[in-house]
Design a protein around this motif. Sequence first.
Motif, PDB file in Angstrom:
ATOM      1  N   ALA A 434     -82.666  62.018  53.776  1.00 14.77           N
ATOM      2  CA  ALA A 434     -83.196  62.390  52.461  1.00 14.77           C
ATOM      3  C   ALA A 434     -84.407  61.536  52.096  1.00 14.77           C
ATOM      4  O   ALA A 434     -85.421  62.046  51.596  1.00 14.77           O
ATOM      5  N   ILE A 435     -84.308  60.219  52.351  1.00 15.11           N
ATOM      6  CA  ILE A 435     -85.431  59.338  52.012  1.00 15.11           C
ATOM      7  C   ILE A 435     -86.646  59.642  52.876  1.00 15.11           C
ATOM      8  O   ILE A 435     -87.789  59.597  52.408  1.00 15.11           O
ATOM      9  N   ARG A 436     -86.415  59.996  54.128  1.00 14.88           N
ATOM     10  CA  ARG A 436     -87.536  60.278  55.034  1.00 14.88           C
ATOM     11  C   ARG A 436     -88.151  61.651  54.809  1.00 14.88           C
ATOM     12  O   ARG A 436     -89.350  61.844  55.038  1.00 14.88           O
ATOM     13  N   GLU A 437     -87.344  62.618  54.363  1.00 17.38           N
ATOM     14  CA  GLU A 437     -87.818  64.002  54.374  1.00 17.38           C
ATOM     15  C   GLU A 437     -87.851  64.691  53.010  1.00 17.38           C
ATOM     16  O   GLU A 437     -88.598  65.659  52.845  1.00 17.38           O
ATOM     17  N   LEU A 445     -90.463  56.130  48.680  1.00 15.16           N
ATOM     18  CA  LEU A 445     -89.494  55.246  49.318  1.00 15.16           C
ATOM     19  C   LEU A 445     -89.681  55.295  50.833  1.00 15.16           C
ATOM     20  O   LEU A 445     -89.970  56.349  51.388  1.00 15.16           O
ATOM     21  N   LYS A 446     -89.506  54.155  51.494  1.00 16.01           N
ATOM     22  CA  LYS A 446     -89.657  54.069  52.937  1.00 16.01           C
ATOM     23  C   LYS A 446     -88.448  53.363  53.529  1.00 16.01           C
ATOM     24  O   LYS A 446     -88.126  52.236  53.135  1.00 16.01           O
ATOM     25  N   VAL A 447     -87.790  54.028  54.489  1.00 21.32           N
ATOM     26  CA  VAL A 447     -86.661  53.412  55.178  1.00 21.32           C
ATOM     27  C   VAL A 447     -87.176  52.254  56.029  1.00 21.32           C
ATOM     28  O   VAL A 447     -88.198  52.350  56.693  1.00 21.32           O
ATOM     29  N   MET A 448     -86.444  51.149  56.008  1.00 24.45           N
ATOM     30  CA  MET A 448     -86.840  49.947  56.748  1.00 24.45           C
ATOM     31  C   MET A 448     -86.194  49.979  58.135  1.00 24.45           C
ATOM     32  O   MET A 448     -84.971  49.851  58.269  1.00 24.45           O
ATOM     33  N   GLY A 449     -87.017  50.167  59.149  1.00 25.87           N
ATOM     34  CA  GLY A 449     -86.523  50.197  60.519  1.00 25.87           C
ATOM     35  C   GLY A 449     -85.787  51.484  60.849  1.00 25.87           C
ATOM     36  O   GLY A 449     -85.935  52.503  60.163  1.00 25.87           O
ATOM     37  N   LYS A 450     -84.979  51.430  61.905  1.00 29.10           N
ATOM     38  CA  LYS A 450     -84.194  52.589  62.348  1.00 29.10           C
ATOM     39  C   LYS A 450     -82.715  52.202  62.387  1.00 29.10           C
ATOM     40  O   LYS A 450     -82.187  51.785  63.426  1.00 29.10           O
ATOM     41  N   VAL A 455     -75.614  50.929  57.052  1.00 33.50           N
ATOM     42  CA  VAL A 455     -76.518  50.393  56.024  1.00 33.50           C
ATOM     43  C   VAL A 455     -77.879  51.065  56.125  1.00 33.50           C
ATOM     44  O   VAL A 455     -78.461  51.146  57.205  1.00 33.50           O
ATOM     45  N   VAL A 456     -78.365  51.534  54.978  1.00 30.22           N
ATOM     46  CA  VAL A 456     -79.706  52.119  54.903  1.00 30.22           C
ATOM     47  C   VAL A 456     -80.501  51.304  53.888  1.00 30.22           C
ATOM     48  O   VAL A 456     -80.166  51.277  52.700  1.00 30.22           O
ATOM     49  N   ALA A 457     -81.538  50.623  54.350  1.00 23.80           N
ATOM     50  CA  ALA A 457     -82.390  49.821  53.474  1.00 23.80           C
ATOM     51  C   ALA A 457     -83.725  50.525  53.285  1.00 23.80           C
ATOM     52  O   ALA A 457     -84.215  51.187  54.190  1.00 23.80           O
ATOM     53  N   PHE A 458     -84.294  50.374  52.090  1.00 22.14           N
ATOM     54  CA  PHE A 458     -85.585  51.017  51.827  1.00 22.14           C
ATOM     55  C   PHE A 458     -86.401  50.194  50.845  1.00 22.14           C
ATOM     56  O   PHE A 458     -85.875  49.397  50.064  1.00 22.14           O
ATOM     57  N   GLU A 459     -87.715  50.381  50.933  1.00 16.01           N
ATOM     58  CA  GLU A 459     -88.675  49.718  50.056  1.00 16.01           C
ATOM     59  C   GLU A 459     -89.548  50.784  49.417  1.00 16.01           C
ATOM     60  O   GLU A 459     -89.394  51.982  49.700  1.00 16.01           O
ATOM     61  N   SER A 460     -90.454  50.357  48.550  1.00  8.70           N
ATOM     62  CA  SER A 460     -91.348  51.330  47.911  1.00  8.70           C
ATOM     63  C   SER A 460     -92.789  50.844  47.958  1.00  8.70           C
ATOM     64  O   SER A 460     -93.087  49.741  47.484  1.00  8.70           O
ATOM     65  N   ASN A 484     -87.935  39.396  50.492  1.00  8.61           N
ATOM     66  CA  ASN A 484     -88.660  38.992  51.718  1.00  8.61           C
ATOM     67  C   ASN A 484     -88.527  39.977  52.870  1.00  8.61           C
ATOM     68  O   ASN A 484     -87.991  39.618  53.916  1.00  8.61           O
ATOM     69  N   PRO A 485     -88.983  41.227  52.758  1.00  8.74           N
ATOM     70  CA  PRO A 485     -89.739  41.802  51.645  1.00  8.74           C
ATOM     71  C   PRO A 485     -88.829  42.440  50.598  1.00  8.74           C
ATOM     72  O   PRO A 485     -87.652  42.688  50.860  1.00  8.74           O
ATOM     73  N   PRO A 486     -89.388  42.730  49.404  1.00  8.87           N
ATOM     74  CA  PRO A 486     -88.592  43.361  48.352  1.00  8.87           C
ATOM     75  C   PRO A 486     -88.054  44.723  48.805  1.00  8.87           C
ATOM     76  O   PRO A 486     -88.774  45.514  49.417  1.00  8.87           O
ATOM     77  N   GLY A 487     -86.799  44.964  48.546  1.00  9.93           N
ATOM     78  CA  GLY A 487     -86.183  46.231  48.921  1.00  9.93           C
ATOM     79  C   GLY A 487     -84.802  46.345  48.325  1.00  9.93           C
ATOM     80  O   GLY A 487     -84.383  45.507  47.518  1.00  9.93           O
TER      81      GLY A 487
END
Length: 566
Positions: A434-437, A445-450, A455-460, A484-487
């Motif tokens: 959902a966050i990616r598409e 929003l951008k998912v951090m890594g794969k 756990v799904v982490a995301f930043e903006s 570090n970084p904010p997310g």
Amino acid sequence: MATSRAALNLRNGLSIPKPKSTSNVLAIGTDLLRNVLFFLFLLRWTRKSVLQLRGRGPFGTLIDAYTSLRRLSYAIFLRLPGVRSQVKSQVAEAIKKLEAKLVPQGHGVSRYLTLPKEAWNDQQVSAELEMLGDMKHTRWEDGRVSGAVYHGEDTLINVQVEAFRRFMVANPIHPDVFPGVRKMEAEIVAMVLALFNAPPGAAGVTTSGGTESILMACLSARQKAYTERGVTEPEMIIPDTAHAAFHKAANYFHIKLHQVACPSPTYSVSIKAVSRLINSNTILLVGSAPNFPHGIIDDIAALSRLAVRRRLPLHVDCCLGSFLMPFLSRAGFPTQPFDFTLKGVTSISCDTHKYGFAPKGNSTLLYRTAALRTYQYFISPDWSGGVYGSIGIAGSRPGALIASCWASLMSIGENGYIDSCHSIVGAAKKIETAIREDPALKDDLKVMGKPLVSVVAFESPTLNIYDIADAMSAKGWHLNALQNPPGMHVAVTLPIVKVVDKLLEDLVAVVEDEKERERVRIVEGKGKKGQARGDSAALYGVAGSLPDKSVVVQLAGGFLDTLYKA
């Protein structure tokens, strides 16, 4: 004859050499000792400088020096009389607000600060327990909490309560008095060892949680290095995303800690950076499967090859991955090697109280060999109370928790864990997709890594992520803010699986609200990405920008103090 020869020498202007005085000898000895000590001091710091340069490189060393200088300068600034009083006042105000939120006040709130004169009856105790259970809280029962509660269904709770009741007074420190607990504990360790493909001769222990498992792994590595290699200045190398328990272990056991960056876009530890930092004092390498902040699995296979080549122990922190990682492939999801099938992996921590669904207070620590386990033992052979031996930090331990853990594993079984893995990781994939598409989310929003697990982490890149975190809190969600970084991240559990669509619906609404606020800011000429305003910003947004963390330490200490205000 001797007298006449001495007289002759004197007449000829010659004198017999006198022995040097004691004070002169002491002075020469002192100078020599001072020179030796200075040489050893110079040698020590030259060696440290060489290791620093080799490990961090010239550029990294300069950055470290700049960071230290900046931190020191800011610390001095905070100690200035006017600044210090202002900081102290603001910290006190923040702690007071925190206390008002955590400690109930006002009429109708009973306080029990001394023992009751007369014993309460069963009805009184039951009524008070019901009231305490109904206190206002974030609704984990409704699946609105990231992590924390991993199962929570009545059927499993009933099984756990029955096991707890039957072994309420049991203590594993007395195996002859409570043989059933000894048997269950040994079987828990055996089952988890099998789950992680342990070789013959492998061993393990149960602990009170992931932190104790990690502490004991670090202690074992330290003792092994001291006993076998004579290492007296131990160092360990960890990813900067590794759990804070490694920092606690370093603090408790006086181990120098090297952190290796896990930069985007992979957020996985750099193997080259780890390799450069290894020296004769290194006692342990560490990888996460997955890490807590971003849910990313480090390249354990590469770390394993490095550990074998350099003959070092490698600990894999699988506390969060626990009973998901071993079942990923059988649940139909991609995975990567992480367990004892990799020759370099010497120890693994796995929390049975997370995705193993045991009650809190249960974890395991697994070793490739029984010899490694002995390094965490404490044995006092000459104590006046008798020979004393314990496996780890604790002496007495709650046998009831061990029984509840055993009952949980047996009542769920392999197929049950595969099903739960399918549900939990499937829900995490749904959030990630959902966050990616989703058009309403993907630009902001951008998912951090794969992430491969729960756990799904995301930043903006466009909005203040801490405003999003606070807005989700206002809607009743308890998600994790990151720095570090904010997310922020969501750790999916079985309760969250049932409400994942509602979580995404609220996330879309929150992002749209924050975008509208940004549009208003731009129209008003205030620029983009405004300053965060809520509680998350107070702790992470401000704290993350401070070179010196003493203010954060004071706030955290105040929080811990508040937990014990009755």
